[in-house]
Design an enzyme around this catalytic site. Structure first.
Site, PDB file in Angstrom:
ATOM      1  N   ASP A  11      -9.520 -19.762  21.388  1.00 12.14           N
ATOM      2  CA  ASP A  11      -9.202 -19.257  20.048  1.00 12.14           C
ATOM      3  C   ASP A  11     -10.253 -19.859  19.127  1.00 12.14           C
ATOM      4  OD1 ASP A  11      -8.251 -18.994  17.462  1.00 12.14           O
ATOM      5  OD2 ASP A  11      -6.183 -19.518  17.969  1.00 12.14           O
ATOM      6  N   TYR A 230      -1.557 -31.635  17.178  1.00 11.21           N
ATOM      7  CA  TYR A 230      -1.405 -30.193  17.362  1.00 11.21           C
ATOM      8  C   TYR A 230      -2.618 -29.433  16.876  1.00 11.21           C
ATOM      9  CZ  TYR A 230       0.413 -25.501  17.340  1.00 11.21           C
ATOM     10  OH  TYR A 230       0.588 -24.172  17.586  1.00 11.21           O
ATOM     11  N   LYS A 233      -1.299 -23.597  20.289  1.00 10.61           N
ATOM     12  CA  LYS A 233      -0.668 -23.589  21.615  1.00 10.61           C
ATOM     13  C   LYS A 233      -1.740 -23.418  22.691  1.00 10.61           C
ATOM     14  CE  LYS A 233       3.748 -24.058  22.624  1.00 10.61           C
ATOM     15  NZ  LYS A 233       3.530 -25.495  22.766  1.00 10.61           N
TER      16      LYS A 233
HETATM   17  P1  13P Z   1      -1.294 -24.835   8.867  1.00 10.60           P
HETATM   18  O1  13P Z   1      -0.293 -25.953   8.894  1.00 10.60           O
HETATM   19  O2  13P Z   1      -2.709 -25.268   8.828  1.00 10.60           O
HETATM   20  O3  13P Z   1      -0.949 -23.758   7.879  1.00 10.60           O
HETATM   21  O4  13P Z   1      -1.250 -24.140  10.320  1.00 10.60           O
HETATM   22  C1  13P Z   1      -0.106 -24.042  10.981  1.00 10.60           C
HETATM   23  C2  13P Z   1       0.037 -22.702  11.482  1.00 10.60           C
HETATM   24  O5  13P Z   1      -0.559 -21.760  11.065  1.00 10.60           O
HETATM   25  C3  13P Z   1       0.963 -22.572  12.566  1.00 10.60           C
HETATM   26  O6  13P Z   1       1.634 -21.378  12.367  1.00 10.60           O
HETATM   27  P1  13P Z   2      -2.420 -20.271  18.186  1.00 11.88           P
HETATM   28  O1  13P Z   2      -2.300 -21.364  19.213  1.00 11.88           O
HETATM   29  O2  13P Z   2      -2.374 -18.920  18.820  1.00 11.88           O
HETATM   30  O3  13P Z   2      -3.609 -20.466  17.332  1.00 11.88           O
HETATM   31  O4  13P Z   2      -1.133 -20.309  17.268  1.00 11.88           O
HETATM   32  C1  13P Z   2      -0.940 -21.375  16.424  1.00 11.88           C
HETATM   33  C2  13P Z   2       0.388 -21.379  15.798  1.00 11.88           C
HETATM   34  O5  13P Z   2       0.982 -22.422  15.678  1.00 11.88           O
HETATM   35  C3  13P Z   2       0.945 -20.163  15.295  1.00 11.88           C
HETATM   36  O6  13P Z   2       2.158 -20.378  14.636  1.00 11.88           O
HETATM   37 MG    MG Z   3      -4.981 -19.543  16.371  1.00 13.68          MG
HETATM   38 MG    MG Z   4      -3.685 -18.171  20.263  1.00 14.32          MG
END
Ligand code: 13P
Ligand code: 13P
Ligand code: MG
Ligand code: MG
Length: 374
Positions: A11, A230, A233
């Site tokens: 990603d 984090y 995922k």
């Molecule tokens: P932010 O906490 O940077 O907004 O990213 C979290 C996210 O997008 C997971 O959905």
């Molecule tokens: P990705 O791992 O697909 O970037 O998603 C992040 C996330 O937390 C979306 O809520």
């Molecule tokens: Mg992403």
């Molecule tokens: Mg992803």
């Protein structure tokens, strides 16, 4: 000489949150792979699932090749540059290290590779999932390779009925690869006992016991183990060879009709059902539902056919409706119980800090005695 199928995914940025990559970003990745691939690859194809980009490559450099991993890394770096220029969200998200060190393992991108003696007909499937982790494949692999209720080939075909060898990884072990090998059918209850916990025990590979050939390779990386925090995922990819000495394509696809619950969705911290979707589908409801695509190929002397989209068939429309119902049902209970992942799997530290503060405010109430009551 052996043929290697390598799929490496990352990603590296997406439009509108974690929805999907931009056309320009995809084009930058494709252009670099096409240019470098002229020399180093037999063939390749690039596609996206949610906000993840997968590069499938055929070559003769073997699994873990610095040439092939380096090519994918460079392509992702080129794409991340475009993501930055376009202001995409999470630009370079999965590129966790600055300098490439010979192999993408431990650097953010996920890789699944099969080194094979090419059969005269070589059908295989490339699965890519977004908003979930590699344990999402435990359930379909168990049904496809262990359970005759799903895979009649286990009864009907003499080669398949000799069973399969599972290599299962303990993905919580971070100082090296901790693996166990178990044989189906003799040890299916042992296999089941591990695979029921898909956040910890993940199928890494499956092998035919009749011929010793590898049937399955799953990318097992855990991003938060690499980054220590984090970063998204683990969004896995998987290669599965089908037919002849392996389950038929339909037997491998069938378990996905359950729309089983997996870890993923919003902030990587929820249980949501896995939706089989068409190639290139983006993410939506509650940063999910977690999606899986399946591109079916044949390969001959390293040359790939065009991908056929295994989940675009009308059959899967009803499955998708069912997954939608399951997703909305689960979301009705918000953060309670089964809806949110257990503490150890939550992808954010905010809640542990909150709980640590609250923990100090707890008091042990003195027991009420008979004299106090009087
Ligand atoms: P932010 O906490 O940077 O907004 O990213 C979290 C996210 O997008 C997971 O959905
Ligand atoms: P990705 O791992 O697909 O970037 O998603 C992040 C996330 O937390 C979306 O809520
Ligand atoms: Mg992403
Ligand atoms: Mg992803």
């Amino acid at each position: 000489m052996k043929l290697t199928l390598s799929v490496i995914k990352a990603d590296i940025g997406s439009i509108g949150g974690h929805i999907g990559p931009s056309r320009k970003l995809l084009d930058a990745v494709k252009a670099l792979v096409a240019e470098r691939g002229k020399v180093d690859l037999l063939d390749h194809t690039v596609g996206s699932t949610g906000d993840d980009i997968a590069i499938l490559m055929t070559h003769r450099h073997g699994a873990g090749s610095p040439i092939v991993h380096g090519l994918a890394w460079e392509a992702f770096v080129a794409g991340a540059q475009v993501a930055k220029e376009q202001g995409l969200y999470g630009a370079g998200q999965d590129l966790l290290k600055d300098a490439f060190s010979g192999n993408v393992h431990g650097m953010g991108p996920a890789a699944a590779e099969l080194e094979i003696e090419e059969r005269p007909n070589e059908p295989f499937l490339l699965f890519a999932a977004d908003k979930t982790d590699p344990g999402a494949f435990n359930f379909p692999l168990y049904l496809a390779f262990v359970d005759a209720m799903n895979t009649p080939g286990l009864i009907l075909s003499p080669k398949i009925s000799q069973g399969f060898r599972f290599v299962i990884m303990d993905v919580n072990h971070t100082t090296g690869d901790r693996v166990i090998e178990l044989l189906a059918p003799e040890q299916i209850y042992d296999i089941a006992a591990l695979l029921r916990d898909p956040e910890r025990y993940v199928v890494e590979s499956v092998w035919s016991r009749a011929t010793g050939e590898q049937a399955v390779a799953v990318a097992t990386s855990r991003l938060h183990n690499i980054a220590g925090r984090y970063t998204g995922k683990d969004d896995p990819v998987m290669l599965v060879r089908t037919q002849m000495n392996f389950p038929a394509t339909g037997e491998v696809l069938a378990p996905f009709a359950a729309g089983h619950y997996v870890a993923g969705g919003m902030r990587g911290s929820h249980n949501m059902p896995l939706m089989p979707v068409a190639l290139g589908t983006t993410t939506s409801y509650f940063d999910g539902p977690p999606l899986v695509t399946c591109a079916a190929f044949c390969v001959h002397e390293g040359r790939l056919t065009e991908p056929l989209d295994a989940f675009s068939h009308p059959f899967w429309d009803e499955v998708r409706h069912n997954v939608t119902r399951k997703a909305v049902d689960m979301r009705r209970q918000g953060f309670f119980g089964a809806a949110m992942l257990p503490m150890g799997e939550l992808e954010y530290t905010g809640i542990s800090e909150k709980l640590a503060t609250l923990d100090k405010a707890f008091k042990i109430r003195p027991p009420v005695t008979r004299a106090d009551a009087a």
